[in-house]
Design an enzyme around this catalytic site. Structure first.
Site, PDB file in Angstrom:
ATOM      1  N   HIS A   1       0.821  -1.221   0.000  1.00  0.00           N
ATOM      2  CA  HIS A   1       0.000   0.000   0.000  1.00  0.00           C
ATOM      3  C   HIS A   1       0.849   1.262   0.000  1.00  0.00           C
ATOM      4  O   HIS A   1       0.391   2.336  -0.409  1.00  0.00           O
ATOM      5  CB  HIS A   1      -0.926  -0.014   1.223  1.00  0.00           C
ATOM      6  CG  HIS A   1      -2.227   0.683   0.999  1.00  0.00           C
ATOM      7  ND1 HIS A   1      -2.406   1.669   0.047  1.00  0.00           N
ATOM      8  CD2 HIS A   1      -3.434   0.541   1.610  1.00  0.00           C
ATOM      9  CE1 HIS A   1      -3.648   2.102   0.088  1.00  0.00           C
ATOM     10  NE2 HIS A   1      -4.296   1.440   1.013  1.00  0.00           N
TER      11      HIS A   1
ATOM     12  N   LYS B   1     -26.162   0.420 -10.166  1.00  0.00           N
ATOM     13  CA  LYS B   1     -25.945   1.785 -10.655  1.00  0.00           C
ATOM     14  C   LYS B   1     -27.134   2.288 -11.474  1.00  0.00           C
ATOM     15  O   LYS B   1     -27.535   3.459 -11.345  1.00  0.00           O
ATOM     16  CB  LYS B   1     -24.675   1.819 -11.507  1.00  0.00           C
ATOM     17  CG  LYS B   1     -24.342   3.182 -12.074  1.00  0.00           C
ATOM     18  CD  LYS B   1     -23.023   3.161 -12.835  1.00  0.00           C
ATOM     19  CE  LYS B   1     -23.108   2.313 -14.081  1.00  0.00           C
ATOM     20  NZ  LYS B   1     -21.883   2.408 -14.905  1.00  0.00           N
TER      21      LYS B   1
ATOM     22  N   LYS C   1     -29.251   5.709 -10.536  1.00  0.00           N
ATOM     23  CA  LYS C   1     -29.233   6.891 -11.397  1.00  0.00           C
ATOM     24  C   LYS C   1     -30.654   7.385 -11.681  1.00  0.00           C
ATOM     25  O   LYS C   1     -30.890   8.585 -11.793  1.00  0.00           O
ATOM     26  CB  LYS C   1     -28.506   6.578 -12.707  1.00  0.00           C
ATOM     27  CG  LYS C   1     -26.994   6.597 -12.580  1.00  0.00           C
ATOM     28  CD  LYS C   1     -26.328   6.526 -13.942  1.00  0.00           C
ATOM     29  CE  LYS C   1     -24.826   6.727 -13.826  1.00  0.00           C
ATOM     30  NZ  LYS C   1     -24.152   6.691 -15.148  1.00  0.00           N
TER      31      LYS C   1
ATOM     32  N   PRO D   1     -24.677   7.467  -5.805  1.00  0.00           N
ATOM     33  CA  PRO D   1     -24.637   6.028  -5.496  1.00  0.00           C
ATOM     34  C   PRO D   1     -23.814   5.673  -4.265  1.00  0.00           C
ATOM     35  O   PRO D   1     -24.217   4.814  -3.463  1.00  0.00           O
ATOM     36  CB  PRO D   1     -24.033   5.415  -6.769  1.00  0.00           C
ATOM     37  CG  PRO D   1     -24.414   6.372  -7.852  1.00  0.00           C
ATOM     38  CD  PRO D   1     -24.327   7.729  -7.216  1.00  0.00           C
ATOM     39  N   ASP D   2     -22.658   6.315  -4.113  1.00  0.00           N
ATOM     40  CA  ASP D   2     -21.802   6.034  -2.961  1.00  0.00           C
ATOM     41  C   ASP D   2     -22.529   6.317  -1.650  1.00  0.00           C
ATOM     42  O   ASP D   2     -22.352   5.613  -0.643  1.00  0.00           O
ATOM     43  CB  ASP D   2     -20.533   6.885  -3.071  1.00  0.00           C
ATOM     44  CG  ASP D   2     -19.511   6.568  -2.006  1.00  0.00           C
ATOM     45  OD1 ASP D   2     -19.639   5.528  -1.332  1.00  0.00           O
ATOM     46  OD2 ASP D   2     -18.562   7.355  -1.847  1.00  0.00           O
TER      47      ASP D   2
ATOM     48  N   TYR E   1     -14.039   5.865   8.197  1.00  0.00           N
ATOM     49  CA  TYR E   1     -13.084   6.361   7.199  1.00  0.00           C
ATOM     50  C   TYR E   1     -13.581   5.940   5.828  1.00  0.00           C
ATOM     51  O   TYR E   1     -13.831   4.761   5.591  1.00  0.00           O
ATOM     52  CB  TYR E   1     -11.720   5.720   7.478  1.00  0.00           C
ATOM     53  CG  TYR E   1     -10.655   5.916   6.413  1.00  0.00           C
ATOM     54  CD1 TYR E   1      -9.549   6.719   6.668  1.00  0.00           C
ATOM     55  CD2 TYR E   1     -10.713   5.268   5.185  1.00  0.00           C
ATOM     56  CE1 TYR E   1      -8.545   6.870   5.711  1.00  0.00           C
ATOM     57  CE2 TYR E   1      -9.731   5.431   4.225  1.00  0.00           C
ATOM     58  CZ  TYR E   1      -8.647   6.230   4.494  1.00  0.00           C
ATOM     59  OH  TYR E   1      -7.661   6.392   3.560  1.00  0.00           O
TER      60      TYR E   1
ATOM     61  N   THR F   1      -4.735  10.653  -1.278  1.00  0.00           N
ATOM     62  CA  THR F   1      -6.041  10.524  -0.640  1.00  0.00           C
ATOM     63  C   THR F   1      -6.219  11.488   0.526  1.00  0.00           C
ATOM     64  O   THR F   1      -5.270  12.011   1.082  1.00  0.00           O
ATOM     65  CB  THR F   1      -6.247   9.095  -0.092  1.00  0.00           C
ATOM     66  OG1 THR F   1      -5.252   8.823   0.902  1.00  0.00           O
ATOM     67  CG2 THR F   1      -6.168   8.064  -1.198  1.00  0.00           C
TER      68      THR F   1
END
Length: 607
Positions: free
Chosen positions: A318, A397, A401, A407-408, A430, A443
């Site tokens: 990562h 999705k 829409k 959507p998130d 988070y 990020t």
């Protein structure tokens, strides 16, 4: 005309130190979601004191970094967030699997070598395109150019262990910058082999049949071995200081050891052939995040693990990359396979094949003992981690829409509702937000557990009625708050990276740590890497990802939203007496259903 993959980077805006007042306001808002009235008032006083006494000096220190750093937090985050951490990499790495496993390559015995050979061929195509800067630059809404800098560390990159602080070494170069190493490492039964991507005779990339012939040679060599492999890769599961010491000792034993490690460090990537079967996504993801430690070189930015029945997922360091790079590569791979329906249609000539070279190490009792220790650490991680994948098919999705909702937001709302129903209290959360519209951006943390979301969840739990208009009104407010907050984070107006930087500044200036960072609410709201829910929206793409939870009593939850479903991959720790992944996943599915129905009912009622 396109400037190439990396040609826009210098024209991106600098990532500057955020404003203090905005950071404190964002932080206090997240405190309000989780604190009692007395806790909140106390933290307000702590923040007021911080602004009056400590903040300006720490802010000045960070502002001075802007003079020499176009991205003020880049190196601090890499060092403190990754390279200085001493925990074993299984606890830090992330993994992902492509949906082409379902589309073109479902589990099937006898396909492991053929498919891995094709995958190595796809890597050779992608890598040449990356070197030539032919890959399209990513853009956000409205055509905003995104940083592609992490594509530089996607391959030829290794997190090299050192005492106190690791080093991220990248050996990738574009064509205009010079030559890059173009070999990969293949691991089978714990043995390591070096294999070229491109023919030294023609300069062209090898075809899948040519790679397949080389891999078959590796299999034959290993199957004829009289003794088991020492399992060198298990060393990468050690505590980082221990691995640093063993690596130095290993290098001191023989110049061959030094060269072998260099070959691994500089390799484009690592490809593992496992003896383990993995039939469904839960098994595939678990096997790669966990699995046999002698077959995973955890230090590398790209390690594909192929199961015995031809399924695959990738392990990534990562420190080198975030999930977007892996997603980009998997989208490319899916496009290649789609054109041929997963079957090679080119030449099957194998006169010219990649030579394979076994990497043989000179060992000592110290190294052998360390390998066994690395195995124990990895197997404990494997035993402790609980992983589950669910596919929720009631909506995706397309239906979202139609409702004109973000959507998130519906998934984040559902995650919090599920947690509160199960555990009786809200959880610090988070969610990854991108700052890639800035120079070398990575990020920011979006703290999605807001007061508005908690108010909605409490009302929904109390009401138990998906047609309650009061609950609808709270949901609408929570949705709007989420959309606003995520946009703020993307625009460098979050709070976590700034708070992190201010704490680092206090340490580097030799000052006592301000009360803001020792206040219990700082940890309770997730500060210092203490989020109960660690989540990330992978996007509308063909790949899933996952990480281990941050906390002993926490959950990890990565999800993607495709046309007709929501795919969630979740983790928890089996030893936790508080969490239960089976129950949490069931609660999440119910929450997704309930929140979706509320949005549908609101839409039908025109409210």
């Amino acid at each position: 005309m396109s400037k190439g993959t990396f040609g826009y980077e210098d024209s991106l805006p600098d990532l500057k130190v955020p404003q203090l007042q905005n950071t404190i306001e964002k932080y206090l808002d997240s405190v309000r979601a989780l604190a009692s009235e007395s806790e909140y008032e106390n933290t307000k006083q702590v923040c007021r004191k911080f602004l009056e006494q400590d903040a300006l000096k720490l802010q000045e220190y960070l502002k001075n970094r802007e003079k020499d750093h176009r991205n003020w937090v880049e190196k601090l985050w890499l060092d403190k967030g990754y390279l200085e951490l001493r925990m074993p990499l299984p606890y830090m790495n992330f993994t992902g699997t492509p949906s082409y496993v379902e589309q073109f390559w479902p589990p099937q015995d006898g396909t492991q070598i053929e498919r891995m050979a094709f995958s190595i061929h796809i890597l050779s195509l992608f890598y040449r395109g990356l070197q030539a800067e032919r890959l399209e630059v990513h853009r956000g809404s409205g055509g905003t150019v995104f940083s592609m800098d992490q594509c530089r560390t996607a391959f030829n990159t290794c997190q090299t262990p050192h005492r106190g602080k690791d080093e991220l070494n990248c050996y990738f170069k574009t064509v205009s910058e010079g030559q890059s190493p173009t070999h990969v490492i293949v691991i089978y039964k714990g043995y390591l082999f070096k294999m070229d991507l491109y023919s030294k005779k023609t300069g062209k990339g090898y075809t899948p049949p040519q790679f397949e012939k080389s891999i078959e040679q590796i299999v034959e060599i290993c199957n004829n071995k009289k003794t088991e492999a020492p399992g060198m890769a298990a060393l990468t599961s050690l505590n980082r200081d221990k691995w640093a010491d063993v690596r130095e000792h290993l290098i001191s034993l023989s110049p061959v050891n030094k060269q072998n490690l260099s070959d691994i460090d500089t390799a484009v990537g690592v490809f593992t052939m496992d003896d383990h079967r993995a039939d469904v996504t839960t098994e595939i993801m678990y096997n790669v995040l966990c699995g046999n430690p002698i077959n995973r070189w955890r230090d590398k930015s790209h390690n594909e693990v192929w199961s015995r029945n031809g399924t695959v997922a990738t392990s990534c360091a990562h420190s080198a990359i975030d999930g977007m790079v892996m997603v980009m590569y998997m989208e490319f791979s899916t496009a290649v396979l789609k054109k041929c329906n997963g079957k090679w249609t080119g030449s099957f000539n194998t006169d010219d094949v990649s030579p394979v070279e076994e990497l043989k190490f000179e060992l000592s009792d110290v190294v052998s003992s360390a390998i066994e220790e690395g195995k124990k650490i990895a197997y404990k991680f494997n035993d402790d981690l609980w992983l589950k994948n669910i596919v929720y098919t009631h909506f995706g999705k397309n239906k979202l829409k139609q409702l004109k909702i973000y959507p998130d937001a519906i998934v984040q709302t559902s995650i919090q509702l599920a947690y509160m129903r199960l555990h009786g209290a809200p959880a610090s959360t988070y969610e990854t937000a991108t700052t890639r519209q800035f120079y070398h951006g990575r990020t920011e943390t979006c703290r999605t557990c807001t007061p508005e979301l908690v108010a909605f969840c409490m009302a929904a739990i109390k009401s138990k009625n998906n047609r309650d208009q009061h609950v609808w009104s709270l949901l609408r407010v929570a949705h709007a708050k989420f959309v606003h907050l995520m946009q703020e984070c993307k625009n460098n107006r979050g709070c976590d990276r700034h708070l992190f930087g201010l704490a680092v500044a206090a340490g580097e200036l030799g000052l006592p740590m301000p009360d803001l960072f020792t206040d219990p609410m700082y940890t309770k709201t997730g500060g210092g890497g203490n989020f109960t829910l660690s989540t990330s929206f992978v996007g509308f793409f063909n790949s899933s990802g996952v990480v281990a939870p941050m906390l002993d009593d926490g959950y990890g939850c990565f999800y993607r939203i495709i046309d007709d479903s929501v795919v969630c991959t979740m983790t928890s720790w089996r030893y936790s007496m508080q969490t239960n992944l089976t129950r949490f996943s069931a609660y999440l599915e119910q929450a997704l259903q309930d929140v979706y129905e509320m949005f549908v009912n609101m839409n039908d009622s025109k409210l």
